[in-house]
Design an enzyme around this catalytic site. Structure first.
Site, PDB file in Angstrom:
ATOM      1  N   LEU A 157      13.805  55.435  19.857  1.00  0.00           N
ATOM      2  CA  LEU A 157      13.544  56.611  19.321  1.00  0.00           C
ATOM      3  C   LEU A 157      13.777  57.885  20.680  1.00  0.00           C
ATOM      4  O   LEU A 157      13.394  58.941  20.419  1.00  0.00           O
ATOM      5  CB  LEU A 157      12.099  56.763  19.075  1.00  0.00           C
ATOM      6  CG  LEU A 157      12.050  55.916  17.707  1.00  0.00           C
ATOM      7  CD1 LEU A 157      10.380  55.906  17.465  1.00  0.00           C
ATOM      8  CD2 LEU A 157      12.819  56.332  16.660  1.00  0.00           C
ATOM      9  N   ARG A 158      14.194  57.324  22.003  1.00  0.00           N
ATOM     10  CA  ARG A 158      14.254  58.402  22.918  1.00  0.00           C
ATOM     11  C   ARG A 158      15.372  59.467  22.685  1.00  0.00           C
ATOM     12  O   ARG A 158      15.258  60.943  22.874  1.00  0.00           O
ATOM     13  CB  ARG A 158      14.799  57.608  24.350  1.00  0.00           C
ATOM     14  CG  ARG A 158      14.735  58.742  25.513  1.00  0.00           C
ATOM     15  CD  ARG A 158      14.958  58.131  26.518  1.00  0.00           C
ATOM     16  NE  ARG A 158      13.804  57.403  27.360  1.00  0.00           N
ATOM     17  CZ  ARG A 158      13.656  56.181  27.386  1.00  0.00           C
ATOM     18  NH1 ARG A 158      14.390  55.452  27.217  1.00  0.00           N
ATOM     19  NH2 ARG A 158      12.473  55.553  27.922  1.00  0.00           N
ATOM     20  N   ALA A 159      16.374  59.047  21.895  1.00  0.00           N
ATOM     21  CA  ALA A 159      17.439  60.047  21.411  1.00  0.00           C
ATOM     22  C   ALA A 159      16.854  60.987  20.308  1.00  0.00           C
ATOM     23  O   ALA A 159      17.015  62.165  20.763  1.00  0.00           O
ATOM     24  CB  ALA A 159      18.631  59.392  20.709  1.00  0.00           C
ATOM     25  N   ASP A 173      20.309  55.746  30.311  1.00  0.00           N
ATOM     26  CA  ASP A 173      19.577  56.094  28.929  1.00  0.00           C
ATOM     27  C   ASP A 173      18.430  57.009  29.726  1.00  0.00           C
ATOM     28  O   ASP A 173      18.044  57.705  28.787  1.00  0.00           O
ATOM     29  CB  ASP A 173      18.788  54.753  28.216  1.00  0.00           C
ATOM     30  CG  ASP A 173      17.968  55.277  27.210  1.00  0.00           C
ATOM     31  OD1 ASP A 173      18.538  55.915  26.269  1.00  0.00           O
ATOM     32  OD2 ASP A 173      16.884  54.996  26.987  1.00  0.00           O
ATOM     33  N   VAL A 212      14.619  63.608  22.918  1.00  0.00           N
ATOM     34  CA  VAL A 212      15.199  64.418  23.630  1.00  0.00           C
ATOM     35  C   VAL A 212      16.073  65.559  22.912  1.00  0.00           C
ATOM     36  O   VAL A 212      16.368  66.495  23.247  1.00  0.00           O
ATOM     37  CB  VAL A 212      16.384  63.299  24.636  1.00  0.00           C
ATOM     38  CG1 VAL A 212      17.404  64.553  25.309  1.00  0.00           C
ATOM     39  CG2 VAL A 212      15.497  62.521  25.427  1.00  0.00           C
TER      40      VAL A 212
END
Length: 708
Positions: free
Chosen positions: A284-286, A203, A289
């Site tokens: 929420l990292r997606a 991830d 990014v």
């Protein structure tokens, strides 16, 4: 220093300054994360021999140079007032420009080499305490490359996770206390056949790309031609691509300058959120990014705002590895669904705070620049030895998931071909010889189980073991330990040797001898080999036990994947035994093999035992430290061949001579029981555990009870 293969000479990364195109998925991902390091790096997954390492090593040569203080070993940014460095004296030196470093992190590196440690030479000769920077310090503001990142030891993975999350490294060891910056572009390459990547580290990679060798003979010939030309005349070959390299460097520098000017409108952010929610990504990292990648893609294309094509290109790189619900899911993204979510209408242009308008968008792009979607398509067509191609097995699974018909007649009708005549039904088989194929149910999380004692196996996360990583539990003289030098114990040994004799310090220097050296003994965790020998005969299939057995194995394999274990399975049915699942840590290969495992036929018990013995002997020769556990799942009936019972007894005694810890899971049930599995356990010198119903949970409990 030998010359490196130019980045732009890689087929698929052949940047053409006249058309401003030529990058495929891998080249585009590497360039975008170089433009915006906040994206979080790139993970390149692909088969061996696809030029992954060659491409990554060539990236540093096309990156713009950076400014540093001349004598600063930690590469602090001289133009950033908030940047600090442990080398306080660098403030008196001038500012110089140097190339970006590409630092390679070996999978077998020690913690001291990664973080840095005390300079032993100065400590032992001058009594000075000076810190020697590690690999993370050298990689600051550069590129950190990890080849075979899926084989990286877990203690190094933890260090990378901390550095990637904070951008800082704090060292508290050996009397040294300091911190320094560690912001770098993290690039990893891996072959999925050698095992999967730990989810926490997966991830952390902002982007992922799948690469494979091209199937087009013309592309393969071009790859070979360029490689042979480079080997014949490296200097001439590099000179031939100098203009392309310089043009690519300039465009990356321009994109970095333009990055802060790119506007990410509300409509674009809402569209990114809708896409991430539709693909059910975790966290929420997606979203973050994808947004950063879309902005970098717009800057690369020369635009001042994010478009629909930028979001599409970003999603294809940022989401595939984040939508996987478990390790068995195939990587990839449904592009049809992505296009439906994006829609056909272009995003509205966000208002320009300075009152500028882009007007005709094509005028703002570099000459010959294609739209993002067209660039992606061209890149896929021009792929190199590392260019992405869908695996046939993955494609079939993808089509099935998408709801498309798998009927051969329907496929023939769609292709315009005349469907073949239906085959006549097969003649009926005896009940004991019918073959069926069942799939495993949803995998569950099993309880942790470990092997007793302390081993010395391959580093993992399962059982206690002595190795090169882990916490220090002691020291041994000379080179007898598996760890690094234990400085404190070395000093203690020298002091004790000098006690009552001549002084330990002679003219300001500590007097050492070879006999004073002490090596650290470290205790960590090891991986184990779980070998399942499964009865796949008709009696097992009739009671639907194979589904439960497969589910248990998949569940244990999921846990083994997280703990770096190896799992293997041998199935026996009909007249022979097959190695259905070779020892592996690759869950994708394992899941596919298990789902296709048939059941039915007679019970060649002796062949199953002999095949297990051969596999265990072979694995012992490969790695004598890898401790195995054999789990026999059978009712003990031997019905294949002449003298099947006697042959099974002899095979069991032969396997028992290997002295492998074993357990026999008795699948026999019903009011009349023959007790054959108990007899088999006696011949194997194994533990016999009757089980009225073979359930997935029950099988896991058996393994837990045996090894815990």
């Amino acid at each position: 220093m030998p010359l490196k293969y130019p980045f732009s000479a890689v087929v698929g990364c052949a940047y053409d300054p006249t058309t401003a195109s030529g990058l495929d998925d891998m080249g585009l991902a590497l360039v975008l994360t170089s433009i915006s390091p906040d994206i979080g790096g790139v993970l390149v997954r692909g088969e061996k021999g696809t030029a992954k390492s060659t491409t990554v090593r060539g990236l540093a040569d096309v990156l713009p140079w950076i400014d540093v203080h001349e004598h600063d070993r930690f590469s602090a940014d001289p133009h950033d007032p908030a940047a600090t460095s442990p080398d306080a004296a660098y403030g008196t030196s001038g500012v110089v420009s140097r190339p970006v470093r590409l630092v390679e992190l070996p999978v077998g590196a020690t913690e001291d080499r990664v973080l840095g440690s005390l300079n032993l030479e100065k400590a032992l000769t001058a009594g000075a305490v000076e810190f020697e920077p590690g690999l993370l310090a050298r990689a600051h503001r550069g590129v950190l490359y990890v080849d075979e990142v899926n084989l990286l030891h877990d203690h190094l993975v933890d260090l990378l996770l901390d550095a990637a999350a904070t951008g800082q490294v704090t060292v508290e060891r050996d009397g040294v206390s300091l911190g320094h910056g560690a912001r770098f572009v993290l690039i990893g390459t891996m072959n999925p056949e050698e095992g999967e990547l730990r989810p926490q580290l997966l991830d952390r990679f902002g982007l992922t790309v799948e690469v494979a060798a091209p199937r087009d003979p013309a592309l393969r010939v071009e790859v070979v031609r360029r490689r042979l030309a480079f080997d014949h005349d490296p200097a001439g070959f590099v000179a031939a691509y100098a203009a392309s390299q310089e043009a690519l460097t300039q465009r990356i520098a321009d994109a970095r300058t333009r990055l802060a000017e790119v506007a990410l409108g509300e409509a674009a952010m809402l569209k990114i959120a809708e896409i991430c929610a539709a693909f059910e990504v975790d966290g929420l990292r997606a979203d973050i990014v994808t947004a950063r990648t879309a902005v970098a893609h717009a800057a690369w294309a020369g635009r001042r705002f994010v478009t629909r094509g930028d979001i599409r290109a970003a999603a294809l790189l940022a989401l595939p590895h984040r939508r996987r619900r478990n390790p068995f899911d195939a990587p990839g993204l449904d592009e049809d669904l992505l296009d439906r979510l994006l829609g056909d209408d272009e995003l509205p242009e966000p208002p320009d705070p300075e009152g500028h308008t882009d007007g005709d968008e094509s005028q703002n792009e570099p000459q010959g620049e294609q739209s993002p979607s067209a660039t992606d398509t061209a890149g896929e067509a021009e792929g190199e030895s590392q260019r992405t191609e869908r695996d046939p097995a993955t494609a079939d699974a993808h089509d099935t998931d998408g709801g498309e018909s798998t009927d051969p007649a329907a496929s023939d009708a769609e292709s315009g071909e005349t469907p073949t005549a239906p085959r006549p039904p097969a003649p009926p088989q005896p009940a004991g010889d019918r073959t069926t194929t069942v799939k495993a149910e949803a995998a569950f999380r099993p309880r942790l189980f470990t092997v007793d004692g302390i081993g010395e196996g391959t580093p993992g996360r399962r059982s206690r073991a002595l190795g090169a990583s882990g916490r220090r539990v002691g020291a041994v003289p000379g080179r007898g330990g598996s760890g690094s030098l234990h400085l404190v114990e070395t000093l203690r040994a020298a002091a004790e040797r000098h006690a009552g004799g001549r002084p330990a310090v002679d003219r300001g220097r500590f007097a050492f001898q070879v006999s004073d050296l002490r090596t650290a003994v470290r205790e960590g965790r090891e991986a184990n080999l779980l070998l399942f020998c499964v009865d796949a005969s008709g009696s097992m299939a009739a009671r639907r036990r194979m589904t439960q057995v497969k589910t248990a194995i998949l569940s244990l394999l999921t846990d083994a994947y997280r703990r770096r274990d190896k799992v293997a399975m041998i199935s026996f049915r009909g007249t022979d035994a097959d190695l259905s699942l070779p020892p592996t840590g690759s869950v994708e290969v394992a899941a596919a093999l298990l789902d296709d495992l048939p059941a039915g036929g007679r019970t060649p018990l002796a062949e199953g035992l002999l095949t297990s013995a051969a596999l265990l002997r072979r694995e012992r020769l490969r790695d004598a430290r890898l401790r195995p556990l054999l789990v026999m799942v059978t009712d003990g009936r031997a019905t294949a061949g002449v003298d099947a019972v006697e042959r099974s007894r002899m095979a069991a005694e032969h396997l028992a001579a290997l002295r492998v810890p074993s357990v026999v899971v008795d699948c026999e049930d019903g009011p009349l029981r023959l007790g054959l599995a108990r007899t088999l356990a006696a011949h194997l010198r194994a533990e016999h555990l009757p089980m009225a119903q073979v359930s997935a949970t029950g099988l896991v409990d058996v393994v837990n009870g045996r090894v815990a």
